[in-house]
Design a protein around this motif. Structure first.
Motif, PDB file in Angstrom:
ATOM      1  N   TYR A 152       0.838  -1.213   0.000  1.00  0.00           N
ATOM      2  CA  TYR A 152       0.000   0.000   0.000  1.00  0.00           C
ATOM      3  C   TYR A 152       0.870   1.259   0.000  1.00  0.00           C
ATOM      4  CZ  TYR A 152      -3.093   3.671   1.721  1.00  0.00           C
ATOM      5  OH  TYR A 152      -3.778   4.859   1.881  1.00  0.00           O
ATOM      6  N   ASN A 153       1.871   1.290   0.885  1.00  0.00           N
ATOM      7  CA  ASN A 153       2.710   2.482   1.009  1.00  0.00           C
ATOM      8  C   ASN A 153       3.440   2.801  -0.291  1.00  0.00           C
ATOM      9  OD1 ASN A 153       1.903   2.531   3.666  1.00  0.00           O
ATOM     10  ND2 ASN A 153       3.870   1.869   4.500  1.00  0.00           N
ATOM     11  N   LEU A 154       4.049   1.797  -0.893  1.00  0.00           N
ATOM     12  CA  LEU A 154       4.855   2.036  -2.090  1.00  0.00           C
ATOM     13  C   LEU A 154       3.978   2.349  -3.304  1.00  0.00           C
ATOM     14  CD1 LEU A 154       7.621  -0.681  -1.662  1.00  0.00           C
ATOM     15  CD2 LEU A 154       7.766   1.762  -1.175  1.00  0.00           C
ATOM     16  N   ARG A 155       2.815   1.743  -3.383  1.00  0.00           N
ATOM     17  CA  ARG A 155       1.929   2.046  -4.507  1.00  0.00           C
ATOM     18  C   ARG A 155       1.334   3.448  -4.371  1.00  0.00           C
ATOM     19  NH1 ARG A 155       0.982  -2.516  -7.587  1.00  0.00           N
ATOM     20  NH2 ARG A 155       1.728  -4.453  -6.615  1.00  0.00           N
ATOM     21  N   LEU A 156       0.998   3.841  -3.146  1.00  0.00           N
ATOM     22  CA  LEU A 156       0.503   5.205  -2.941  1.00  0.00           C
ATOM     23  C   LEU A 156       1.600   6.227  -3.257  1.00  0.00           C
ATOM     24  CD1 LEU A 156      -1.796   6.599  -0.259  1.00  0.00           C
ATOM     25  CD2 LEU A 156       0.437   7.676  -0.510  1.00  0.00           C
ATOM     26  N   ARG A 157       2.825   5.934  -2.854  1.00  0.00           N
ATOM     27  CA  ARG A 157       3.953   6.817  -3.168  1.00  0.00           C
ATOM     28  C   ARG A 157       4.085   6.989  -4.686  1.00  0.00           C
ATOM     29  NH1 ARG A 157       9.757   7.058  -0.459  1.00  0.00           N
ATOM     30  NH2 ARG A 157      10.995   7.958  -2.149  1.00  0.00           N
ATOM     31  N   SER A 158       3.986   5.884  -5.413  1.00  0.00           N
ATOM     32  CA  SER A 158       4.100   5.943  -6.867  1.00  0.00           C
ATOM     33  C   SER A 158       2.999   6.801  -7.482  1.00  0.00           C
ATOM     34  CB  SER A 158       4.044   4.520  -7.446  1.00  0.00           C
ATOM     35  OG  SER A 158       4.017   4.536  -8.848  1.00  0.00           O
ATOM     36  N   ARG A 159       1.772   6.624  -6.985  1.00  0.00           N
ATOM     37  CA  ARG A 159       0.652   7.408  -7.528  1.00  0.00           C
ATOM     38  C   ARG A 159       0.828   8.899  -7.256  1.00  0.00           C
ATOM     39  NH1 ARG A 159      -2.301   3.011  -5.432  1.00  0.00           N
ATOM     40  NH2 ARG A 159      -2.914   4.226  -3.590  1.00  0.00           N
ATOM     41  N   MET A 160       1.277   9.242  -6.048  1.00  0.00           N
ATOM     42  CA  MET A 160       1.453  10.658  -5.711  1.00  0.00           C
ATOM     43  C   MET A 160       2.551  11.292  -6.556  1.00  0.00           C
ATOM     44  SD  MET A 160       0.842  11.102  -1.597  1.00  0.00           S
ATOM     45  CE  MET A 160       0.960  12.886  -1.736  1.00  0.00           C
ATOM     46  N   VAL A 161       3.650  10.569  -6.772  1.00  0.00           N
ATOM     47  CA  VAL A 161       4.742  11.110  -7.596  1.00  0.00           C
ATOM     48  C   VAL A 161       4.272  11.308  -9.035  1.00  0.00           C
ATOM     49  CG1 VAL A 161       7.016  10.609  -8.567  1.00  0.00           C
ATOM     50  CG2 VAL A 161       6.597  10.231  -6.141  1.00  0.00           C
TER      51      VAL A 161
END
Length: 621
Positions: A152-161
């Motif tokens: 969840y954390n890494l996928r959310l980070r990717s979406r925000m970037v």
């Protein structure tokens, strides 16, 4: 851990029993009232549960709760793991004869059955607590990455970037440019990592940030620069930092502070996750002086009150010795914070630990005063203060029943700093007792502006160092003070703070070569030869420019609610800067160091050091 009995079990939706219905109805109005006061999203209103599986904490111990969810896992018919959208909880299966029917149903129910359970929240028995596993998580990171939370954390980070790239490049014409990783030493700032070269005695440095390059890009006419930049700082063992980290790095030409701030507010609003409350702009702002005076820090957590109050005027004619001494000195003040419901939630040992912290870390005396308490906790000094100024103190600090005042006296900045630290410690203590002060679902953004341009060096207070970095422009209203009172000059530096954490910092830059040369050589006494390339570039005509860098790791950590920035980085270092998975940093044999003209100078216990290189690897705890 959760001790329970079965209310209802089925493979469809559960129907609450009368007992559970009564429990919910009896507590619904109180829960909604608390939710309104605390501004925490109420995830269990209007339904059969009292809590979600993911929200139980030590503060819930002893409480009777009702949970609903799916059976995810069962072990040895002793406990099962219940899952809902919010998290997991371990449920103890009753083993006594009176609950045999409940045990039978729970032990025979297929995985993914829907369960509603009620029971009492308990802690794990002594010796069965979960061990500290972060070292193991880092050592076997490729396995840890399989967990739901890391995904969840890494996928959310990717979406925000990705949304940030869209906003900057597609909507506002920024150019994504990579800058070099191998650079040279930069004067001032954090300590840098040194990289050897094949030329004897010459070294590269890993950049703390792309600061000089992005300014050179403005001189080069790129106008709007952006980069997801890797940065490096050799800051040693700091649990809240990483030796390599990521910034959203931005620079613009022909811009002022308001323009940068508006850009960042729009950027965060555009990239903010859809499952969070929307970002409201514009963000509030306060000056550095206001932040220090009210919160004792330049990165205040504005989700709760407990502000610092200057009560010097109340004690101008006091007969209390240490207050008299403080007020007789330059910059001497009397400051205080009020802990609402302090006598209700804090114990005497808590107050003493706060006083010890102030004495040990700030060399500052803190006096607790209990203006309205029934308990006889006031010291003789506090009693004399109460006799003199009780009513005025209560009025000025708006003290309610059970309020506790922490009072200190001394130089303004020192007094504010100690109370700022105690303010946060008090919040930790109160929240550990079940009082919610800092809503975890609330994102409180704040701009802090008008920082000082220079600070006295700690090792030599007669000399100056940059409060931000040496390229920050002075405040236009204070330029005339540069030659006479440089310590009084404010800067065009601005920080973005979120929930008490600095998540970004930037400034309007110096674009005049002569001004930059004067600040470096005359005020900071730096070797201008190290920056001759930048000074020469400014001489060729630089547009007014400014920028900012957002700490991406810290931002994502706060958005996800992760306990550490290591939980939002795919392959982080330990707090000592080690990669526990690959055992980096590692030693190199002399023949591989020879081309770089390097020899290892071992310390006095060199034999122990050398032998340790040949020992089996044991990860740090």
């Amino acid at each position: 851990m959760f001790s329970c009995w079965l209310s209802r079990l089925c493979r469809g939706l559960s129907t609450p029993t009368g007992r559970v219905t009564h429990l919910i109805q009896g507590s619904l109005s109180r829960r909604l009232m608390l939710s309104s006061q605390r501004r925490i999203p109420e995830l269990s209103s209007f339904v059969a549960r009292t809590n979600t599986c993911g929200e139980l904490r030590s503060s819930h111990l002893g409480q009777e709760v009702t949970l609903c969810g799916w059976i995810q896992y069962r072990r040895q018919n002793i406990f099962l793991v219940l899952r809902d959208f919010h998290g997991l909880v371990q449920v103890v299966i009753p083993q006594d004869e009176s609950a045999a029917s409940v045990k039978k149903i729970l032990c025979e129910a297929p995985m993914e059955s829907v369960v509603q359970v009620s029971g009492t929240v308990i802690s794990r028995p002594p010796g069965q607590e979960n061990p500290k596993t972060e070292a193991l998580r880092l050592q076997y990171r490729y396995l840890d990455l399989r967990s739901f939370q890391m995904q969840y954390n890494l996928r959310l980070r990717s979406r925000m970037v990705m949304k940030m790239r869209e906003y900057l490049c597609n909507l506002h014409g920024f150019v994504d440019i990579e800058t070099p990783t191998l650079f040279k030493r930069t004067p001032g700032g954090a300590k840098e990592f040194v990289i050897p070269s094949r030329e004897p005695g010459k070294f590269y440095c890993l950049p703390q940030s792309p600061q000089q390059f992005k300014q050179l890009l403005m001189v080069g006419g790129l106008d709007r620069y952006f980069q997801v930049a890797r940065c490096y700082r050799d800051e040693g063992s700091r649990p809240d930092r990483q030796p390599e980290f990521t910034q959203i790095d931005i620079e613009m030409s022909f811009v002022d502070q308001i323009g940068i701030r508006s850009l960042i507010e729009g950027l965060l609003q555009y990239s903010w996750p859809s499952d969070k409350d929307p970002v409201v702009v514009p963000f509030p702002s306060m000056t550095f002086a206001e932040a220090l005076a009210s919160y004792g820090t330049d990165k205040p957590d504005t989700r709760f009150g407990m502000k610092i109050v200057d009560i010097s005027d109340v004690f101008r004619n006091t007969k209390v010795g240490f207050l008299q001494d403080a007020l007789s000195k330059p910059q001497g003040t009397v400051k205080a914070i009020c802990i609402s419901e302090g006598t209700k939630y804090l114990k005497r040992k808590d107050i003493e630990s706060l006083r010890k912290l102030a004495a040990d870390h700030f060399n500052q005396e803190v006096l607790p005063v209990f203006p309205k308490a029934n308990r006889n906790w006031n010291s003789p000094v506090a009693k004399s203060i109460m006799e003199e100024q009780r009513s005025e103190l209560i009025r000025l600090m708006e003290i309610q029943e059970d309020g506790v005042v922490l009072l200190t006296a001394g130089e303004h900045r020192k007094a504010c700093s100690v109370l700022g630290k105690l303010r946060l410690e008090c919040a930790d203590l109160l929240e550990a007792r079940g009082l919610v002060l800092r809503d975890p679902a609330l994102f409180s953004f704040l701009w802090v502006v008008d920082f000082p341009l220079f600070l006295p060096k700690e090792e030599n207070p007669g000399e100056l160092e940059s409060a931000h970095h040496p390229f920050t422009a002075p405040h236009p209203s204070d330029i005339h003070l540069l030659h006479t009172e440089p310590k009084q000059v404010r800067s065009q530096h601005y920080d973005l703070v979120l929930n008490g954490n600095e998540i970004g910092g930037g400034s309007i830059r110096i674009h005049d070569a002569e001004l930059q040369r004067y600040i470096l050589a005359t005020l900071l006494k730096e070797d201008v030869k190290l920056l001759s390339h930048l000074l020469q570039a400014l001489d060729f005509g630089a547009p007014p420019h400014g920028g900012i860098a957002l700490g991406l790791d810290r931002l994502i950590c706060l958005v996800t609610g992760a306990p550490s920035i290591r939980d939002v980085i795919a392959f982080p270092k330990s707090f000592r800067g080690h990669d526990l998975m690959s055992n980096a940093p590692d030693s190199l044999p002399p023949e591989e160091l020879k081309p770089y003209h390097i020899q290892v100078s071992w310390p006095a216990d060199s034999e122990a050091e050398k032998s340790s290189l040949n020992q089996p690897y044991h990860p740090e705890s």
